[in-house]
Motif scaffolding. Structure first.
Motif, short mmCIF file in Angstrom:
data_model
loop_
_atom_site.label_atom_id
_atom_site.label_comp_id
_atom_site.label_asym_id
_atom_site.label_seq_id
_atom_site.Cartn_x
_atom_site.Cartn_y
_atom_site.Cartn_z
N TYR A 1 38.76 56.28 37.58
CA TYR A 1 38.72 57.58 36.93
C TYR A 1 40.13 58.15 36.74
CZ TYR A 1 33.70 57.86 37.95
OH TYR A 1 32.34 57.64 38.01
N ARG A 2 40.28 58.92 35.68
CA ARG A 2 41.50 59.71 35.47
C ARG A 2 41.08 61.10 35.02
NH1 ARG A 2 45.21 61.15 31.37
NH2 ARG A 2 47.34 61.43 32.19
N HIS A 3 41.48 62.10 35.81
CA HIS A 3 41.12 63.49 35.52
C HIS A 3 39.62 63.65 35.35
CE1 HIS A 3 45.44 63.95 33.72
NE2 HIS A 3 45.43 63.94 35.04
N GLY A 4 38.86 62.91 36.17
CA GLY A 4 37.41 63.05 36.16
C GLY A 4 36.69 62.22 35.12
N ASP A 5 37.43 61.54 34.24
CA ASP A 5 36.82 60.71 33.21
C ASP A 5 36.88 59.23 33.60
OD1 ASP A 5 36.28 62.89 31.53
OD2 ASP A 5 38.29 62.82 30.68
N LEU A 6 35.80 58.51 33.36
CA LEU A 6 35.78 57.08 33.65
C LEU A 6 36.57 56.35 32.56
CD1 LEU A 6 34.65 54.78 35.44
CD2 LEU A 6 32.72 54.64 33.86
N VAL A 7 37.60 55.61 32.97
CA VAL A 7 38.45 54.90 32.00
C VAL A 7 38.42 53.39 32.19
CG1 VAL A 7 39.97 56.87 31.67
CG2 VAL A 7 40.52 55.19 33.45
N GLY A 8 37.79 52.92 33.26
CA GLY A 8 37.74 51.47 33.48
C GLY A 8 36.72 51.10 34.52
N LEU A 9 36.25 49.86 34.44
CA LEU A 9 35.27 49.33 35.40
C LEU A 9 35.55 47.86 35.63
CD1 LEU A 9 31.44 49.75 35.43
CD2 LEU A 9 32.39 47.47 35.18
N LEU A 10 35.41 47.43 36.87
CA LEU A 10 35.52 46.01 37.21
C LEU A 10 34.36 45.65 38.12
CD1 LEU A 10 38.64 43.95 38.27
CD2 LEU A 10 36.56 43.86 39.65
N SER A 11 33.64 44.60 37.75
CA SER A 11 32.55 44.10 38.60
C SER A 11 32.83 42.65 38.96
CB SER A 11 31.20 44.22 37.89
OG SER A 11 31.16 43.41 36.74
N TRP A 12 32.29 42.24 40.10
CA TRP A 12 32.50 40.85 40.52
C TRP A 12 31.36 40.41 41.42
CZ3 TRP A 12 33.12 39.33 45.68
CH2 TRP A 12 33.33 40.36 46.59
N TYR A 13 31.18 39.08 41.46
CA TYR A 13 30.19 38.51 42.37
C TYR A 13 30.70 37.14 42.82
CZ TYR A 13 28.66 35.51 38.50
OH TYR A 13 28.62 34.59 37.49
N PRO A 14 30.38 36.74 44.05
CA PRO A 14 30.77 35.41 44.55
C PRO A 14 29.70 34.39 44.18
CG PRO A 14 29.83 36.68 46.33
CD PRO A 14 29.79 37.57 45.12
N SER A 15 30.12 33.27 43.58
CA SER A 15 29.13 32.28 43.16
C SER A 15 29.02 31.11 44.11
CB SER A 15 29.47 31.75 41.76
OG SER A 15 30.74 31.14 41.76
N ASP A 16 30.11 30.76 44.78
CA ASP A 16 30.10 29.57 45.62
C ASP A 16 30.76 29.78 46.97
OD1 ASP A 16 32.69 29.86 44.85
OD2 ASP A 16 32.83 27.96 43.76
N GLY A 17 31.00 31.03 47.33
CA GLY A 17 31.62 31.33 48.60
C GLY A 17 33.13 31.45 48.54
N VAL A 18 33.75 30.95 47.48
CA VAL A 18 35.22 31.00 47.38
C VAL A 18 35.71 31.60 46.06
CG1 VAL A 18 35.54 29.04 48.94
CG2 VAL A 18 35.35 28.63 46.48
N THR A 19 34.83 31.71 45.07
CA THR A 19 35.24 32.20 43.75
C THR A 19 34.65 33.57 43.45
OG1 THR A 19 35.34 29.93 42.89
CG2 THR A 19 35.29 31.70 41.28
N GLY A 20 35.52 34.49 43.05
CA GLY A 20 35.08 35.80 42.61
C GLY A 20 35.03 35.83 41.09
N ASN A 21 33.83 36.02 40.54
CA ASN A 21 33.64 36.04 39.09
C ASN A 21 33.79 37.48 38.59
OD1 ASN A 21 32.44 33.12 38.43
ND2 ASN A 21 31.62 33.84 40.39
N ILE A 22 34.77 37.69 37.71
CA ILE A 22 35.17 39.05 37.34
C ILE A 22 34.82 39.38 35.90
CG2 ILE A 22 37.19 40.52 36.93
CD1 ILE A 22 38.48 39.26 39.36
N ASN A 23 34.29 40.59 35.73
CA ASN A 23 34.08 41.16 34.40
C ASN A 23 34.64 42.57 34.43
OD1 ASN A 23 32.93 41.41 31.69
ND2 ASN A 23 31.48 42.83 32.62
N ALA A 24 35.37 42.96 33.41
CA ALA A 24 35.98 44.29 33.40
C ALA A 24 36.01 44.86 31.99
CB ALA A 24 37.40 44.23 33.96
#
Length: 286
Positions: A54-77
């Motif tokens: 957030y910046r000044h109360g407005d959402l300006v970005g998002l990042l999500s992630w999930y682990p698929s194999d215990g060692v890799t973080g899969n990222i979407n933003a």
């Protein structure tokens, strides 16, 4: 540089969900590409991890992630076009890495929509290396009835089917058995169901379904043992599964396929799936 506030998403927060939908709409209006926050995955209990900037109360970005194999973080933003190259993504990534490290994550996989130059430049600036491209597909047509081979059936996998699952997936996709076993263990969760394909009382393939919500199902890890490929077995198994999912009231059925896998692409199209988007994946270290 502007001061940003990065906070974890609360999966059932109506206020946050509305802000994410607005951010998607803003990106769609200002970009030629429709960026998706994967809201279905992050707004359900035990879904993907998500951070909001957030910046000044407005959402300006998002990042999500999930682990698929215990060692890799899969990222979407996604980042609001007017705030790109201003530290939003780096702020989100730094916080995400702090969350990933205690879970043993040491590799990252970035998903970039086809044609999104800022995303490509960001992945390259992080030293990430191109891995593959995938089509996202959605069922849009009626499934044609398939009666051959008639003896092919699907049943929900039991605990004793694990070694077959490892063998089948490893042989079909070329992954190491140890990695495949760890992957199945890491993704053993209530929302995900594995079906075993049987012919003449022998297991010949498998397919998994991730229930995103009450109406949306994502098909993945679909494979037939190499020795049994051909003779319409894959098409039959997929048609049976789609019919089963429809009977379970799923109206939005999706899957993804590597763009270079023409055989699988043709198979999915023959059952009624069509391409709706394309993503490129880049691998990097934590």
């Amino acid at each position: 540089m502007s001061t940003y506030q990065v906070v974890p998403m609360i999966y059932d927060s109506k206020e946050q969900i509305e802000a994410i939908i607005l951010l998607e709409q803003q990106c769609k209006q200002l970009d030629s590409i429709h960026l998706k926050a994967d809201l279905d995955h992050i707004s359900k209990k035990d879904g993907d991890h998500a951070l909001l900037c957030y910046r000044h109360g407005d959402l300006v970005g998002l990042l999500s992630w999930y682990p698929s194999d215990g060692v890799t973080g899969n990222i979407n933003a996604i980042v609001h076009p007017q705030y790109r190259r201003q530290g939003v993504f780096s702020s989100l990534l730094k916080r995400a890495i702090l969350d990933m490290k205690p879970q043993g994550i040491n590799q990252l996989s970035y998903r970039v929509p086809q044609g999104l130059s800022p995303g490509l430049l960001t992945a390259q600036s992080l030293g990430a290396i191109y891995d593959r491209a995938e089509y996202s597909m959605q069922l849009v047509n009626e499934v044609l009835s398939v009666v051959e081979p008639p003896e092919l059936t699907l049943s929900v996998a039991e605990a004793e089917d694990m070694e077959f699952m490892v063998t089948c997936s490893s042989q079909a996709f070329g992954d190491l058995e140890d990695w495949t076993r760890e992957y199945f263990m890491q993704t053993n969760e209530p929302s995900r169901v594995t079906y075993i394909a049987w012919q003449d009382q022998l297991p010949v393939g498998l397919v998994r379904v991730n229930s995103i919500n009450a109406t949306t199902a994502f098909i993945h890890n679909f494979c037939i043992l190499p020795a049994y490929q051909g003779q319409n077995r894959g098409r039959t198994a997929l048609s049976i599964l789609v019919d089963l999912l429809r009977k379970q009231s799923y109206t939005d059925i999706r899957l993804s396929v590597v763009t270079e896998n023409k055989r699988a692409l043709n198979l999915y199209r023959s059952v009624g799936f069509e391409v709706n988007s394309e993503y490129h994946y880049f691998n990097g270290s934590l």
